[in-house]
Scaffold this active site. Structure first.
Site, short mmCIF file in Angstrom:
data_model
loop_
_atom_site.label_atom_id
_atom_site.label_comp_id
_atom_site.label_asym_id
_atom_site.label_seq_id
_atom_site.Cartn_x
_atom_site.Cartn_y
_atom_site.Cartn_z
N TYR A 141 -16.74 11.11 -67.76
CA TYR A 141 -17.76 11.51 -66.86
C TYR A 141 -17.65 12.67 -65.89
O TYR A 141 -18.39 13.49 -65.63
CB TYR A 141 -17.97 10.18 -65.87
CG TYR A 141 -18.86 9.36 -66.61
CD1 TYR A 141 -18.53 8.60 -67.67
CD2 TYR A 141 -19.97 8.90 -65.90
CE1 TYR A 141 -19.06 7.65 -68.34
CE2 TYR A 141 -20.78 7.72 -66.64
CZ TYR A 141 -20.28 7.19 -67.81
OH TYR A 141 -21.22 6.30 -68.33
N LYS A 191 -7.58 3.39 -76.34
CA LYS A 191 -7.81 3.78 -77.61
C LYS A 191 -6.44 4.64 -77.82
O LYS A 191 -6.41 5.60 -78.34
CB LYS A 191 -8.93 4.82 -77.84
CG LYS A 191 -9.23 5.09 -79.14
CD LYS A 191 -9.85 4.01 -79.95
CE LYS A 191 -9.97 4.49 -81.46
NZ LYS A 191 -10.20 3.46 -82.59
N ASP A 224 -12.13 -0.86 -79.78
CA ASP A 224 -13.27 -0.95 -80.81
C ASP A 224 -13.04 -2.62 -81.08
O ASP A 224 -13.91 -3.45 -81.33
CB ASP A 224 -12.87 -0.26 -82.09
CG ASP A 224 -11.37 -0.09 -82.37
OD1 ASP A 224 -10.65 -0.51 -81.65
OD2 ASP A 224 -11.15 0.58 -83.60
N ASP A 248 -18.27 1.38 -69.09
CA ASP A 248 -19.91 1.53 -69.45
C ASP A 248 -20.33 0.76 -70.53
O ASP A 248 -21.42 -0.12 -70.39
CB ASP A 248 -20.50 2.91 -69.30
CG ASP A 248 -21.96 3.10 -69.30
OD1 ASP A 248 -22.55 2.52 -68.55
OD2 ASP A 248 -22.47 3.91 -70.12
N ASP A 252 -22.32 -3.16 -70.83
CA ASP A 252 -23.81 -3.66 -71.49
C ASP A 252 -23.74 -4.77 -72.56
O ASP A 252 -24.49 -5.53 -72.48
CB ASP A 252 -24.46 -2.45 -71.97
CG ASP A 252 -25.38 -1.80 -71.02
OD1 ASP A 252 -24.79 -1.68 -69.56
OD2 ASP A 252 -26.34 -1.10 -71.27
C1 IPM Z 1 -24.29 2.52 -65.24
C2 IPM Z 1 -25.27 3.50 -65.85
C3 IPM Z 1 -24.66 4.81 -65.28
C4 IPM Z 1 -23.36 4.78 -65.77
C5 IPM Z 1 -25.71 6.14 -65.52
C6 IPM Z 1 -26.95 5.87 -65.41
C7 IPM Z 1 -25.17 7.54 -65.04
O1 IPM Z 1 -25.22 3.27 -67.18
O2 IPM Z 1 -24.22 2.17 -64.01
O3 IPM Z 1 -23.73 1.86 -66.06
O4 IPM Z 1 -22.99 5.64 -67.02
O5 IPM Z 1 -22.15 4.88 -65.12
MN MN Z 2 -24.34 1.70 -68.13
#
Ligand code: IPM
Ligand code: MN
Ligand code: NAD
Length: 352
Positions: A141, A191, A224, A248, A252
């Site tokens: 990032y 990784k 992975d 990240d 999710d």
């Molecule tokens: C998160 C989001 C952010 C990230 C984006 C919006 C920059 O996806 O907080 O998970 O990638 O960190």
């Molecule tokens: Mn995210």
């Protein structure tokens, strides 16, 4: 005690979900005689429109001078075609960097009453309680060099995944310490079979574990394989420590275990001001409809009470109230129900 909170509602459903979390904070503080001071600032697309900057200097000053920051979400389709540098998300990335919040705690807990809402079988998600500790101010990032240039007559894009030993040590130390208050098991995700960056990550975590945390069980896992095992057997995980981009993506994925991404809170911690935000984004597809699930943000406020203000009892009271509401059967649309954002917020207040 006096709690100074900066409220950065942001875009899309951000203002809708933070309004409910603020009401919960107000109620908690009123009932326990704490003084709550909330000051609002602009971030994201809202700030670009008003000030031409996704993180205006006043917002940064406000955030830095507060005891904690509560953030909704940033991002708007209007800016989707712009390069990363000009997007609303850049405001959030700069805020994280400026606040030095290197550790992003993303707990994924499957409430018993929601086991059947996960796309996975209930017996697989049953008892899931993992804490993802994501490195937040380094890696791909932020690494340089970065950018798009012309080479041999065509565009070429570069990003850099960089970590120093001390950056890895501080996030690993955070993970180990948190594991001590839990089941004392850390899975470090990398990784290392491909990346030198991960080789240093693995070496560093191993050495730190042996030197400072011999009582915590450490296991290394390739990212992975981790992605697979999180949905195959989520109960095997206690604390998961990983770098920014892997975290990240895995967070999710972990959200799916809880039934909806709308349920997931987070706390971003560093040396000073903490930043609290739900894991989900601005959800433009449902913004303005009053149907967003506010629970991830309400639970983020609970994490703020705990981590920034040391108010453990108050944090636990908010979490208990959320559990009670979930147990009562009230469900937002993302959990196949029809309760509005406001109805859910009100129910949590009542349970409190
Ligand atoms: C998160 C989001 C952010 C990230 C984006 C919006 C920059 O996806 O907080 O998970 O990638 O960190
Ligand atoms: Mn995210
Ligand atoms: P998203 O999390 O906003 O939405 C993904 C899906 O989940 C959508 O269908 C949405 O309706 C649903 N959803 C998310 N939160 C919900 C909630 N609280 N209640 C009910 N449903 C919910 O992710 P996306 O669509 O990939 O991204 C949209 C925008 O948000 C993008 O601009 C992205 O950059 C941004 N984003 C911001 C953050 C943040 O501010 N921390 C995090 C992720 C994405």
């Amino acid at each position: 005690m006096k709690l100074c909170v900066a409220l950065l509602a942001g875009d899309g459903i951000g203002p809708e979900v933070t309004a409910q979390a603020v009401a919960v904070l107000e109620a908690v503080c009123r009932s326990r005689s704490h003084q709550l001071e909330i000051a609002s600032g602009l971030i994201g697309a809202a700030a670009i429109r008003a000030a031409g900057d996704p993180l205006p200097p006043e917002t940064l000053t406000l955030a830095k001078s507060s005891g904690a920051v509560l953030l909704g979400a940033v991002g708007h389709p209007e800016f989707d075609a712009l390069p990363p540098e000009k997007r609303p998300e850049k405001g959030l990335l700069r805020l994280r960097k400026e606040l030095h919040v290197f550790a992003n705690l993303r707990p994924a807990i499957c409430f018993q009453a929601l086991e059947s809402f996960s796309p996975l079988r209930p017996e697989i998600v049953h008892g899931t309680n993992l804490l993802l500790v994501r490195e937040l101010t380094g890696g791909l990032y932020y690494g340089t060099p970065r950018g798009i240039s012309q080479e041999n007559g065509e565009p070429r894009a570069v990003n850099t995944m960089a970590y120093s030993r001390s950056e890895i040590e501080r996030i690993a130390r955070m993970g180990f310490k948190l594991a001590r208050g839990r089941k004392k098991r850390v899975v470090s995700v990398d990784k290392a079979n491909v990346l030198e960056n991960s080789q240093l990550w693995r070496e560093t975590v191993t050495q730190l574990g042996a030197a400072e945390f011999p009582d915590v069980q450490l296991e290394h896992m390739l990212v992975d394989s981790c992605a697979m095992q999180i949905i195959q057997n989520p109960r095997r995980f206690d604390v998961v420590v990983t770098e920014n981009l892997f975290g990240d993506i895995l967070s999710d994925e972990a959200a799916v275990l809880t039934g909806s991404i709308g349920m997931l809170p987070s706390a971003s911690l560093g040396e000073h001001t903490g930043l609290y935000e739900p894991v989900h984004g601005s959800a433009p597809d449902i913004a303005g409809k009053g149907i967003a699930n506010p629970i991830g943000t309400i639970l983020s406020a609970a994490m703020m009470l705990r981590h920034s203000f040391g108010l453990e009892q108050e944090a636990a009271a908010v979490e208990a109230a959320v559990t009670k509401v979930i147990d009562s059967g009230l469900r937002p649309k993302d959990l196949q129900g029809s309760a509005s954002t406001e109805e859910l917020g009100k129910a949590v207040l009542q349970a409190l």
